[in-house]
Scaffold this active site. Structure first.
Site, mmCIF file in Angstrom:
data_model
loop_
_atom_site.group_PDB
_atom_site.id
_atom_site.type_symbol
_atom_site.label_atom_id
_atom_site.label_comp_id
_atom_site.label_asym_id
_atom_site.label_seq_id
_atom_site.Cartn_x
_atom_site.Cartn_y
_atom_site.Cartn_z
ATOM 1 N N CYS A 108 0.838 -1.191 0.000
ATOM 2 C CA CYS A 108 0.000 0.000 0.000
ATOM 3 C C CYS A 108 0.875 1.243 0.000
ATOM 4 O O CYS A 108 1.964 1.245 0.584
ATOM 5 C CB CYS A 108 -0.902 -0.019 1.237
ATOM 6 S SG CYS A 108 -1.953 1.442 1.421
ATOM 7 N N SER B 34 0.518 3.799 1.655
ATOM 8 C CA SER B 34 0.721 4.247 3.037
ATOM 9 C C SER B 34 2.010 3.666 3.606
ATOM 10 O O SER B 34 2.737 4.339 4.353
ATOM 11 C CB SER B 34 -0.465 3.839 3.911
ATOM 12 O OG SER B 34 -1.668 4.347 3.386
ATOM 13 N N HIS C 126 4.943 5.701 2.467
ATOM 14 C CA HIS C 126 5.124 6.969 3.191
ATOM 15 C C HIS C 126 6.043 6.769 4.404
ATOM 16 O O HIS C 126 6.851 7.638 4.733
ATOM 17 C CB HIS C 126 3.779 7.526 3.656
ATOM 18 C CG HIS C 126 2.924 8.076 2.559
ATOM 19 N ND1 HIS C 126 3.410 8.913 1.586
ATOM 20 C CD2 HIS C 126 1.604 7.913 2.276
ATOM 21 C CE1 HIS C 126 2.432 9.244 0.760
ATOM 22 N NE2 HIS C 126 1.329 8.652 1.155
ATOM 23 N N CYS D 268 -7.384 -3.016 3.308
ATOM 24 C CA CYS D 268 -7.108 -1.575 3.298
ATOM 25 C C CYS D 268 -7.682 -0.921 2.057
ATOM 26 O O CYS D 268 -8.600 -0.121 2.145
ATOM 27 C CB CYS D 268 -5.610 -1.298 3.399
ATOM 28 S SG CYS D 268 -5.210 0.460 3.307
ATOM 29 N N HIS E 122 0.065 -3.768 6.290
ATOM 30 C CA HIS E 122 -1.199 -3.688 7.037
ATOM 31 C C HIS E 122 -2.390 -4.198 6.241
ATOM 32 O O HIS E 122 -3.500 -4.161 6.737
ATOM 33 C CB HIS E 122 -1.454 -2.231 7.456
ATOM 34 C CG HIS E 122 -1.549 -1.288 6.299
ATOM 35 N ND1 HIS E 122 -0.446 -0.658 5.777
ATOM 36 C CD2 HIS E 122 -2.597 -0.889 5.560
ATOM 37 C CE1 HIS E 122 -0.815 0.090 4.759
ATOM 38 N NE2 HIS E 122 -2.127 -0.035 4.600
#
Length: 361
Positions: free
Chosen positions: A38, A40, A43, A163, A59
């Site tokens: 992902c 995210s 990041h 997610c 996640h």
């Protein structure tokens, strides 16, 4: 011992071994079977969002329950589960008012004075990222961070529900409550954006406009239910949307996490429309409504994880897939072993393909 992709320092992951503790009363030990990559995660890997290190990202996962703590009521060994980062305590203001995705989840983490869930080298703590740390052969998580699903559901596809699909579909069904016939624009056609488009189709949106700079992504969006596509970099992108919709969209959903795309979401709204920001923006970003936007009744909202109710939403999304309504196969671009995870993130940076999924043996 479990093999894991560990973030030692900003920039990339290294493969190493970690040890997971025995489950505490409300914890679940899971054999991870698949985990999506992902944006995210990227990041944190790139350092845009700070996190204590060493840590294990990941996640968006699915697996099989190996063991449970003495008080666990919701899952049992052998259950197939999907994890979700928006773990909920069940008794705070947000949980009891039905906004579980806003729960800060303090009670779902181990106390700082307790032994850590993940260690290595004979006891060195490894930080657990987003309550999960799913880039590992095993996860030790709170029971309120996972939900049991139909065992007929393929786990590589189930993983991305955790997610991308929960966020995108949740935005349509929960945060926006899209009414059949309403128009929806989705800005950014990565995993989250594609799931949003697919959910808008399921919800009966009248027009679904996919806005992305890449031809490949716009083509994927059409497969998943977009009725129209617009090049995000076109000088007349806003005018194109206005023409398609006869005055703007009811819902503009930003699914990439960039200032320009969030601003575009506001610009393509019709009077009374709502812009919903799903992407993780740079921490110094601000999105706003002008005076005329406010006088036109326009609204702007964030929607973390699509404002999901994941113990209810996730099994329904699995059911949508099993019934042929939710197209997870198109969203998954490749399946890779854990050892190729850094290559998977490099591919993500190029931006031309959809989801990569790590599959564990």
């Amino acid at each position: 011992m479990a093999k894991a992709a560990i973030l030692e320092q900003v920039g990339g992951l290294t493969i190493g071994e970690v040890e997971l503790a025995d489950p505490a009363p409300h914890e679940v030990l899971i054999d991870t079977k698949a985990c999506g990559l992902c944006h995210s995660d990227l990041h944190f890997i790139d350092g845009a969002y700070p996190h204590p290190l060493p840590a294990i990202p990941g996640h968006e996962a699915a697996g099989v329950v190996r063991a449970v703590g003495s008080e666990v009521k919701t899952v049992k060994p052998g259950d197939h589960v999907v994890s979700c980062l928006s773990a909920f305590c069940g008794h705070c203001e947000f949980c009891v008012t039905g906004r579980m995705a806003l729960c800060l989840g303090g009670d779902t983490r181990r106390a700082q004075t307790a032994a850590p869930r993940i260690t290595r080298n004979g006891g060195e703590p490894v930080a657990q990222m987003l309550n999960l740390s799913a880039f590992a052969e095993q996860m030790l998580i709170h029971e309120h961070a996972c939900v049991a699903i139909d065992k007929d559901m393929p786990l590589d596809r189930a993983a991305i529900i955790g997610c991308a699909v929960t966020t995108g579909a949740g935005a349509i069904f929960n945060a926006c409550s899209v009414v059949p016939g309403e128009t929806v624009a989705v800005i950014g056609c990565g995993g989250v954006g594609l799931a949003t488009i697919n959910a808008a189709k399921i919800a009966g949106a009248g027009k679904v406009i996919a806005i992305d700079p890449l031809t490949e992504k716009r083509q994927l969006a059409e497969v998943l239910g977009a009725t129209h596509t617009v090049d995000a970099m076109a000088d007349d992108a806003v005018e194109q949307v206005m023409k398609i919709t006869g005055g703007g969209v009811h819902h503009a959903i930003e699914a990439v996490g960039r200032q320009a795309s969030a601003d575009l979401a506001v610009k393509v709204l019709r009077r009374g429309g709502t812009a919903t920001i799903l992407g993780m923006m740079p921490l110094d970003c601000k999105v706003g409504l002008g005076a005329m936007d406010l006088l036109s009744g326009k609204k702007l909202q964030g929607a973390i994880m699509g404002m999901n109710h994941f113990p209810v939403d996730l099994p329904r999304l699995v059911d949508f897939y099993m019934r042929g309504l939710l197209d997870l196969d198109t969203i998954i671009a490749e399946r890779i072993p854990l050892e190729k995870i850094n290559e998977g993130f490099e591919k993500m940076k190029q931006g031309t393909s959809a989801r990569s999924v790590v599959v564990f043996d």
